[in-house]
Scaffold this active site. Structure first.
Site, PDB file in Angstrom:
ATOM      1  N   LYS A   1      10.108   8.254  -2.959  1.00  0.00           N
ATOM      2  CA  LYS A   1      11.077   7.213  -2.661  1.00  0.00           C
ATOM      3  C   LYS A   1      10.323   5.935  -2.300  1.00  0.00           C
ATOM      4  O   LYS A   1       9.382   5.970  -1.517  1.00  0.00           O
ATOM      5  CB  LYS A   1      11.983   7.649  -1.523  1.00  0.00           C
ATOM      6  CG  LYS A   1      12.809   8.861  -1.877  1.00  0.00           C
ATOM      7  CD  LYS A   1      13.589   9.369  -0.708  1.00  0.00           C
ATOM      8  CE  LYS A   1      14.319  10.637  -1.147  1.00  0.00           C
ATOM      9  NZ  LYS A   1      14.956  11.324  -0.072  1.00  0.00           N
TER      10      LYS A   1
ATOM     11  N   ASP B   1      -4.004   7.497 -15.886  1.00  0.00           N
ATOM     12  CA  ASP B   1      -2.560   7.248 -16.032  1.00  0.00           C
ATOM     13  C   ASP B   1      -2.263   5.756 -16.180  1.00  0.00           C
ATOM     14  O   ASP B   1      -1.310   5.255 -15.608  1.00  0.00           O
ATOM     15  CB  ASP B   1      -1.813   7.828 -14.829  1.00  0.00           C
ATOM     16  CG  ASP B   1      -0.319   8.005 -15.090  1.00  0.00           C
ATOM     17  OD1 ASP B   1       0.076   8.119 -16.267  1.00  0.00           O
ATOM     18  OD2 ASP B   1       0.452   8.026 -14.114  1.00  0.00           O
TER      19      ASP B   1
END
Length: 152
Positions: free
Chosen positions: A2, A115
């Site tokens: 979150k 990534d």
């Protein structure tokens, strides 16, 4: 994970983004620890900065400097917002970040990010590129920085 934004007073008021580990998602404690270790070791104008972190009991939070423009991903398909000059400037910033994490002579290790994508490139209020998302990264000793890594 979150994400929230806010302000922190550490002598002066700064804008921050906080990421809280959600234990139900794939992102776990090892990745959280990797990201903290990487960001605590890396200091470069084109790498996102960690402000603080919390790793107590079930609470795992990383606090970063807030990058006002969000990620590059949201601008790539919009031909109006980013000029070609800005796009080139962003590319050069990320190239500097990658060069720093791979080849910095002051570091005793190299980082393989693993990534890099447009959602991991954050943009400051002045459109400066900041590489983020180090949770999947690995460290290599400088003696092995030119060895390929293959995961099966």
């Amino acid at each position: 994970m979150k994400i929230s934004s806010g302000k922190v007073d550490s002598g002066n008021l700064i804008d921050i983004a906080a990421r809280r580990l959600d234990h139900e998602l794939w992102y776990g404690i090892p990745e959280f620890q990797t990201e903290i270790m990487m960001l605590a070791s890396l200091k470069h104008q084109n790498v996102v900065s960690i402000v603080k972190f919390c790793h107590e009991d079930e609470e795992n939070i990383i606090i970063y400097n807030y990058e006002a423009k969000g990620s590059l991903e949201q601008y790539l398909s919009d031909p109006v917002t980013l000029t070609w000059t800005q796009r080139l400037h962003i590319c050069l910033g990320i190239a500097r970040a990658l060069s720093y994490i791979h080849y910095d002579k002051q570091c005793s290790f190299s980082v393989i990010h693993r990534d890099v994508k447009s959602s991991m490139i954050l943009l400051s209020d002045k459109w400066e590129a900041k590489l983020s998302g180090f949770e999947l990264s690995t460290m290599q000793p400088t003696a092995k920085r030119h060895i390929s890594v293959k995961h099966i």
